[in-house]
Scaffold this active site. Structure first.
Site, PDB file in Angstrom:
ATOM      1  CE  LYS A 175      -4.524  -1.384   1.675  1.00 44.13           C
ATOM      2  NZ  LYS A 175      -5.651  -1.042   2.569  1.00 44.13           N
ATOM      3  CE  LYS A 212      -7.788 -11.916  -2.527  1.00 47.48           C
ATOM      4  NZ  LYS A 212      -7.560 -11.657  -1.085  1.00 47.48           N
ATOM      5  CE  LYS A 217     -12.362  -4.056  -0.777  1.00 42.91           C
ATOM      6  NZ  LYS A 217     -13.309  -3.993   0.355  1.00 42.91           N
TER       7      LYS A 217
END
Length: 333
Positions: free
Chosen positions: A115, A197, A200
């Site tokens: 992140k 993966k 969203k």
């Protein structure tokens, strides 16, 4: 432990639109798990703000996620379903646990590094402290098991380390949680890049199928899914990653085994296969979407669910917090 059942905790952030990967790996399993465990399901809005959010959207997505939970079959009479910020003990325990956590541990966390790279303009302390808040989330409820995907293993491990560190310092206080890995659909991959993966928050939305996508969108995305240069529908993650990912999705949404799916599409091309996967997903999502919309129209009901869930969560969380405060020497009245 309640009624002889072990305690299970899980939380999902109300950010972006959830994908079929979130449904297969998490929400769908919640419905089955609530039969066997005393469950606490949090809408993790405190975790969400480590990345800047639009306040109005965050509020809307919070209710939307609650409605989705219930539409998928979660029973708020069986499980405590609540908003994380409605239970102050999460933040309060997090502060205490910070004093049992080392900076080096946080800097090594994979999610912090990932992140930080994606949000270089906002590397805030909340982003680094995220795993400690998650540990507080889990430990507050004397959690026995935490259902996670393989990518979340590290967070459960740090929660275990912190719990054991506190227990060793002050005598047994926290249940040391175990990770509960889902065998089927633990990882659904991006349709355009099966090495990643399904997310969203993916940059290319065409690689992710969202629970809010209509039927035409779902089928279009599956038609464009990456396969390979062959034409055999066979499960081989190493050599046929794209096809194997689609087989996992098809198996999850139809209830058929991988072997049954392979037999069904033997001798048929990828075009037929991808269309069938898309239709299976769309047909499963349609009633969930309809029920979610119905629930969102009844805000009073949803608010009632959240009040009841928070009250139940607070009862358990405050008992744990009081025990912690006593152990560390906080004067209480």
């Amino acid at each position: 432990m309640k009624d002889g059942k072990k305690t299970l905790y899980s939380a999902v952030q109300p950010t972006n639109n959830l994908t079929i990967g979130n449904y297969i790996g998490a929400i769908r399993n919640f419905v089955a798990l609530q039969k066997d465990y005393d469950c606490y399901f949090a809408i993790a809005n405190m975790h969400a703000i480590t990345v800047r959010q639009n306040p109005a959207e965050l509020r809307q997505r919070t209710l939307s996620l609650l409605a989705l939970y219930i539409a998928c079959g979660l029973n708020p009479e069986k499980s405590a379903v609540y908003v994380q910020s409605h239970v102050p003990a999460h933040a309060e325990l997090c502060w205490v646990l910070n004093t049992f956590t080392y900076v080096g541990e946080m800097e090594r966390m994979t999610q912090f590094k990932d992140k930080s790279a994606r949000h270089a303009e906002n590397i805030n302390m909340g982003l680094m402290d995220y795993p400690v808040l998650m540990a507080a989330d889990i430990l507050l409820y004397q959690t026995d098991v935490v259902p996670v995907g393989l990518d979340q293993r590290q967070h459960v491990e740090i929660a275990r380390d912190i719990a054991q560190r506190f227990n060793n310092a002050f005598s047994p206080t926290f249940t040391v949680p175990e990770a509960l890995f889902m065998k089927v659909g633990a990882k659904i991959c991006d349709l355009l890049d099966p090495s990643k993966k399904m997310s969203k928050s993916a940059e290319n939305v065409n690689g992710s199928v969202f629970l809010s996508d209509d039927k035409d969108t779902v089928i279009r995305k599956f038609k464009r899914a990456v396969t390979d240069s062959g034409n055999e529908v066979k499960y081989d993650p190493e050599n046929k990653a794209g096809v194997s990912n689609l087989l996992s999705v098809y198996s999850a949404f139809t209830g058929k085994s991988i072997a049954e799916a392979e037999a069904e599409f033997a001798g048929r091309g990828y075009g037929d296969f991808k269309l069938a996967v898309g239709e299976a997903v769309a047909d499963k999502l349609a009633p969930v979407q309809a029920e979610q919309a119905r629930l969102l129209a009844d805000k009073d009901y949803l608010n009632g669910v959240l009040k009841d869930g928070a009250a139940r969560a607070c009862r358990t969380a405050e008992k744990t917090l009081a025990k912690v405060y006593k152990k560390i020497g906080f004067y209480q009245i």
